[in-house]
Write an enzyme that holds these catalytic residues in place. Sequence first.
Site, PDB file in Angstrom:
ATOM      1  CG  HIS A  60      -1.938   1.239   1.021  1.00  0.00           C
ATOM      2  ND1 HIS A  60      -3.234   0.869   1.583  1.00  0.00           N
ATOM      3  CD2 HIS A  60      -1.991   2.307   0.417  1.00  0.00           C
ATOM      4  CE1 HIS A  60      -4.039   1.996   1.397  1.00  0.00           C
ATOM      5  NE2 HIS A  60      -3.091   2.811   0.885  1.00  0.00           N
ATOM      6  CG  ASP A 152      -6.266   3.736  -0.790  1.00  0.00           C
ATOM      7  OD1 ASP A 152      -6.889   3.394   0.016  1.00  0.00           O
ATOM      8  OD2 ASP A 152      -5.367   4.225  -0.781  1.00  0.00           O
ATOM      9  CG  ASP A 305      -2.072   5.028   3.614  1.00  0.00           C
ATOM     10  OD1 ASP A 305      -2.142   5.100   2.126  1.00  0.00           O
ATOM     11  OD2 ASP A 305      -3.096   5.240   4.138  1.00  0.00           O
TER      12      ASP A 305
HETATM   13 ZN   LIG Z   1      -6.756   4.635   1.927  1.00  0.00          ZN
END
Ligand SMILES: [Zn+2]
Length: 430
Positions: A60, A152, A305
């Site tokens: 991610h 996302d 992330d």
């Molecule tokens: Zn996200």
Amino acid sequence: MKTLIKNGRLVDPSQHLDAIKDVLVEDGFVKTIADHIDEPADEVYDATGLVVAPGFIDVHTHMREPGLEAKEDLVSGTMAAAAGGITRVACMPNTKPVIDTSIVVSGIRKRAAEEGYVHVEVIGAITKGEKGKELTEMGDMAMRGAMAFSDDGHYVEDPQIMLRAARYVGAFDKALICHDIEEGMSHAGYMHEGVVSARLGIPGIPSIAEDMAVARDAIIAEYTGTHIHIAHVASKGAVEIIRQAKKRGVPITCEAAVHHLTLTDEMCASYSTASRVSPPLRSWDHVEALREGLKDGTIDAIVTDHAPHAPEEKDVEFRYAPNGFCGLETSVAVVLTELYHKNVLTLPQVVEKMSTRPAELFGLAAGTLKPGSHADITILDLDKEWTVDSRKFYTRGKVTPFEGKHCKGKAAATMIDGQFVMKDGVVCKK
Ligand SMILES: [Zn+2]
């Protein structure tokens, strides 16, 4: 080209290995693993006192290409990954334009193969422009090598669209990665709703905004049999919903981000924009639930992330700051400092969550050092003491909630296809 990595502690859960071994790498592949290898090599790397692991994978990240190169690009982003000990990143499609066609998927893969310092997997969008209205041609993108599909940054609000997406990708065995936060319940908030938000007078986002979205997608995974992977799980309710679904055999998996495993909403008390992220940093009870989920296998993977922004975008008032910050150059160190050294996870568990499982989740030919596999290797110095200083980062997005943090542990070297791309924190030309 032969490289011999001597005397390291080889930790490879895919082979149930945790022992001092030599590793011989030849022409990009792992050739031999043995107690002692004395074959001549072009380079001998002394890993005495260090850990040798299959390359770490971060499923991610936001590489910001195409279109948002002021925040990051494939070169700066993959240099940051190499510096942090990450050998493979998956990039999210919320770019400009959105990665929602096979041409864009091919373009990024080609550029990453030519210019990138580490391997790059591409995640295509579920809906056109990530607008949640119309499905993309996920089949075409899968044929061009897209790893999985995600909107996302956005929740796919329309359950009918989500159900159709799950049926569509199930037909060719790909996963949907879901950013699960009910938007109607969260758009007016800036941080986790709780004691701290009440004290600061900042509108909060209730944690059930996450729980409800995760519950819906667990139901869709169960109904369709399609693999649904929940991105950045951050609430205790979501952990419990996923735990129960897994017990019933639902094909659901999930990840947690380093910051959600180590920081709380108290960080927002400084009004630092480095604490703005989605889902928001939550209270300690949620952090503890995430850690339990990691330990019992409910949470499969640890991710960053990594979401860099140009410095001027983050240099605004708390409310106006975009969500996200960089993470690739701190994730390994923060995990070692806060989870390994503080006995939350064992070292094999760390490797499992950051290499073995991420590879398994998306069927990547990675996450193992079995002889014959690609020589993507992360070498760790568990005891290296250092302080996070974003001025030294390779990423363009310098904002990090870990600025000034004293860490114990760091990636000492990163190898991609048999070649070192980082040693002692310095990224070398491929
Ligand atoms: Zn996200």
